[in-house]
Design an enzyme around this catalytic site. Structure first.
Site, PDB file in Angstrom:
ATOM      1  N   THR A   1      45.800  39.906  30.351  1.00 38.76           N
ATOM      2  CA  THR A   1      46.168  38.492  30.411  1.00 38.76           C
ATOM      3  C   THR A   1      46.011  37.835  29.046  1.00 38.76           C
ATOM      4  O   THR A   1      46.874  37.062  28.610  1.00 38.76           O
ATOM      5  CB  THR A   1      45.279  37.762  31.436  1.00 38.76           C
ATOM      6  OG1 THR A   1      45.355  38.450  32.679  1.00 38.76           O
ATOM      7  CG2 THR A   1      45.726  36.328  31.614  1.00 38.76           C
TER       8      THR A   1
ATOM      9  N   TYR B   1      50.492  37.060  44.075  1.00 43.22           N
ATOM     10  CA  TYR B   1      51.578  36.338  44.741  1.00 43.22           C
ATOM     11  C   TYR B   1      51.893  36.855  46.146  1.00 43.22           C
ATOM     12  O   TYR B   1      52.053  36.064  47.074  1.00 43.22           O
ATOM     13  CB  TYR B   1      52.863  36.320  43.896  1.00 43.22           C
ATOM     14  CG  TYR B   1      53.891  35.328  44.400  1.00 43.22           C
ATOM     15  CD1 TYR B   1      53.715  33.961  44.198  1.00 43.22           C
ATOM     16  CD2 TYR B   1      55.000  35.753  45.116  1.00 43.22           C
ATOM     17  CE1 TYR B   1      54.637  33.048  44.690  1.00 43.22           C
ATOM     18  CE2 TYR B   1      55.921  34.850  45.601  1.00 43.22           C
ATOM     19  CZ  TYR B   1      55.740  33.495  45.395  1.00 43.22           C
ATOM     20  OH  TYR B   1      56.652  32.600  45.880  1.00 43.22           O
TER      21      TYR B   1
ATOM     22  N   TYR C   1      40.421  45.260  38.852  1.00 49.14           N
ATOM     23  CA  TYR C   1      40.327  43.953  38.188  1.00 49.14           C
ATOM     24  C   TYR C   1      40.534  42.875  39.243  1.00 49.14           C
ATOM     25  O   TYR C   1      41.620  42.753  39.807  1.00 49.14           O
ATOM     26  CB  TYR C   1      41.374  43.883  37.082  1.00 49.14           C
ATOM     27  CG  TYR C   1      41.476  42.594  36.297  1.00 49.14           C
ATOM     28  CD1 TYR C   1      40.542  41.567  36.405  1.00 49.14           C
ATOM     29  CD2 TYR C   1      42.540  42.413  35.417  1.00 49.14           C
ATOM     30  CE1 TYR C   1      40.667  40.392  35.674  1.00 49.14           C
ATOM     31  CE2 TYR C   1      42.665  41.245  34.674  1.00 49.14           C
ATOM     32  CZ  TYR C   1      41.733  40.239  34.816  1.00 49.14           C
ATOM     33  OH  TYR C   1      41.862  39.081  34.096  1.00 49.14           O
TER      34      TYR C   1
ATOM     35  N   ARG D   1      43.381  33.566  39.398  1.00 54.08           N
ATOM     36  CA  ARG D   1      44.711  33.747  38.818  1.00 54.08           C
ATOM     37  C   ARG D   1      45.695  34.356  39.812  1.00 54.08           C
ATOM     38  O   ARG D   1      46.894  34.115  39.734  1.00 54.08           O
ATOM     39  CB  ARG D   1      44.638  34.645  37.575  1.00 54.08           C
ATOM     40  CG  ARG D   1      44.158  33.919  36.323  1.00 54.08           C
ATOM     41  CD  ARG D   1      44.309  34.804  35.098  1.00 54.08           C
ATOM     42  NE  ARG D   1      43.924  34.103  33.880  1.00 54.08           N
ATOM     43  CZ  ARG D   1      44.770  33.448  33.091  1.00 54.08           C
ATOM     44  NH1 ARG D   1      46.044  33.377  33.397  1.00 54.08           N
ATOM     45  NH2 ARG D   1      44.335  32.860  31.991  1.00 54.08           N
TER      46      ARG D   1
ATOM     47  N   LYS E   1      36.228  45.220  37.060  1.00 54.46           N
ATOM     48  CA  LYS E   1      36.062  43.967  36.323  1.00 54.46           C
ATOM     49  C   LYS E   1      36.085  42.845  37.349  1.00 54.46           C
ATOM     50  O   LYS E   1      37.105  42.590  37.981  1.00 54.46           O
ATOM     51  CB  LYS E   1      37.194  43.787  35.305  1.00 54.46           C
ATOM     52  CG  LYS E   1      37.177  42.433  34.586  1.00 54.46           C
ATOM     53  CD  LYS E   1      38.400  42.269  33.693  1.00 54.46           C
ATOM     54  CE  LYS E   1      38.449  40.888  33.051  1.00 54.46           C
ATOM     55  NZ  LYS E   1      39.653  40.687  32.226  1.00 54.46           N
TER      56      LYS E   1
ATOM     57  N   ILE F   1      34.387  42.381  29.815  1.00 56.49           N
ATOM     58  CA  ILE F   1      35.707  42.404  29.180  1.00 56.49           C
ATOM     59  C   ILE F   1      35.936  40.991  28.680  1.00 56.49           C
ATOM     60  O   ILE F   1      36.120  40.062  29.462  1.00 56.49           O
ATOM     61  CB  ILE F   1      36.777  42.890  30.156  1.00 56.49           C
ATOM     62  CG1 ILE F   1      36.485  44.349  30.534  1.00 56.49           C
ATOM     63  CG2 ILE F   1      38.169  42.773  29.521  1.00 56.49           C
ATOM     64  CD1 ILE F   1      37.497  44.984  31.467  1.00 56.49           C
TER      65      ILE F   1
END
Length: 292
Positions: A44, A107, A133, A138, A161, A203
């Site tokens: 990202t 989404y 992740y 997000r 993560k 991270i």
């Protein structure tokens, strides 16, 4: 294999939006020299949603060839399509990547069983270390600790993560999974307390600007030197906060340009950092004491 300060590297761009490979080379060497444990490319922070497949492939090849196994190179290959993610992950493996970072499908909001089957399919198709992740802020999709535990029994799923950093989430992840995989945070501000609890690293966005101080802080925390870790983290705290005054990677790219490490390019729909934040981001960096 994946612990300490892992930098989610920005993708430097010229004002016209073209990738600046000369600046990328300098960023990578600066990270390695500063003691960064690993690099994440096409994440990202690297503006992966706006990069073409051709640009992503060239970035991977460029960084892998430059690093030459001095530190691990981790590639963000996740998408909301399992089939596309498998293809992306295979391409990263063939390019010489050391691991892949897999964001939860965004989404389309899969169930926990769907998430399990998604990651299982990728692991079965591509024999490369995989890092889960979870960033529901997000993606609109939360990978729960019970599902992470199920996935931790798959041999090449080696780490997660996690960006949900409540006390209950951290404790549950550690109790379920810490003996089977490395648990990393994706939140710089939570990195020190997380590592003191048992997380293995971060991270990091902050490490783009302050790689040496972040690396030293993580090393101190992981070795049990709480006093040194807290002293170093105190220098980083304000920067951790100010790098999110607008959506990541807007502030970090502005800062790296301000300290003459990259040009000012950033791709729409992201825009340059609002002028009202310039002074406070600049001050926060100065407080780190990071060398340039």
């Amino acid at each position: 294999m994946f612990s300490g300060s892992i930098t989610a590297l920005v993708t430097p761009m010229r004002p016209n939006g073209e990738i600046d490979y000369d600046s990328l080379h300098k960023l990578v060497e600066r990270q390695i020299k500063a003691g960064t444990s690993a690099l994440v490319i096409n994440g990202t922070t690297g503006e992966s949603p706006t990069l073409t497949q051709e640009e992503k492939q060239k970035l991977i090849q460029t960084v892998v060839e430059q690093v030459r196994h001095r530190i691990p190179v981790i590639i963000g290959t996740g998408s909301y399509s399992t089939r596309q993610t498998i293809e992306n992950t295979q391409a990263a493996l063939q390019s010489g990547a050391d691991a892949c970072l897999l964001i939860t499908p965004y989404y389309n909001k899969p169930t926990q069983q769907g998430l399990f089957e998604h990651y299982k399919a990728i692991a079965e198709h591509v024999p490369i270390p995989l890092i889960l992740y979870n960033a529901p802020g997000r993606t609109g999709c939360d990978l729960l600790p019970a599902t992470v535990e199920k996935l931790s029994h798959i041999a090449n799923i080696v780490a997660v993560k996690e960006c949900v950093m409540t006390a209950s989430r951290m404790e549950e992840l550690l109790s379920r999974c810490s003996d089977k995989m490395n648990i990393l945070t994706g939140n710089d501000e939570d990195a020190l307390p997380a590592m003191l609890l048992g997380f293995k690293g971060v991270i990091s966005v902050t490490a783009n600007a302050a790689p040496r101080v972040m690396s030293e802080m993580c090393a101190a925390a992981l070795s049990g030197d709480k006093i040194k870790a807290r002293q170093l983290n105190q220098r980083l705290l304000l920067l951790h906060q100010k790098l999110f005054v607008e959506s990541n990677p807007i502030p970090i790219k502005w800062l790296l340009n301000d300290i003459n490490l990259i040009p000012e390019g950033i791709r729409l729909p992201l825009t340059r950092l609002s002028e009202k934040y310039h002074a406070e981001v600049r001050l926060a960096f100065r407080e780190t004491g990071e060398d340039l």
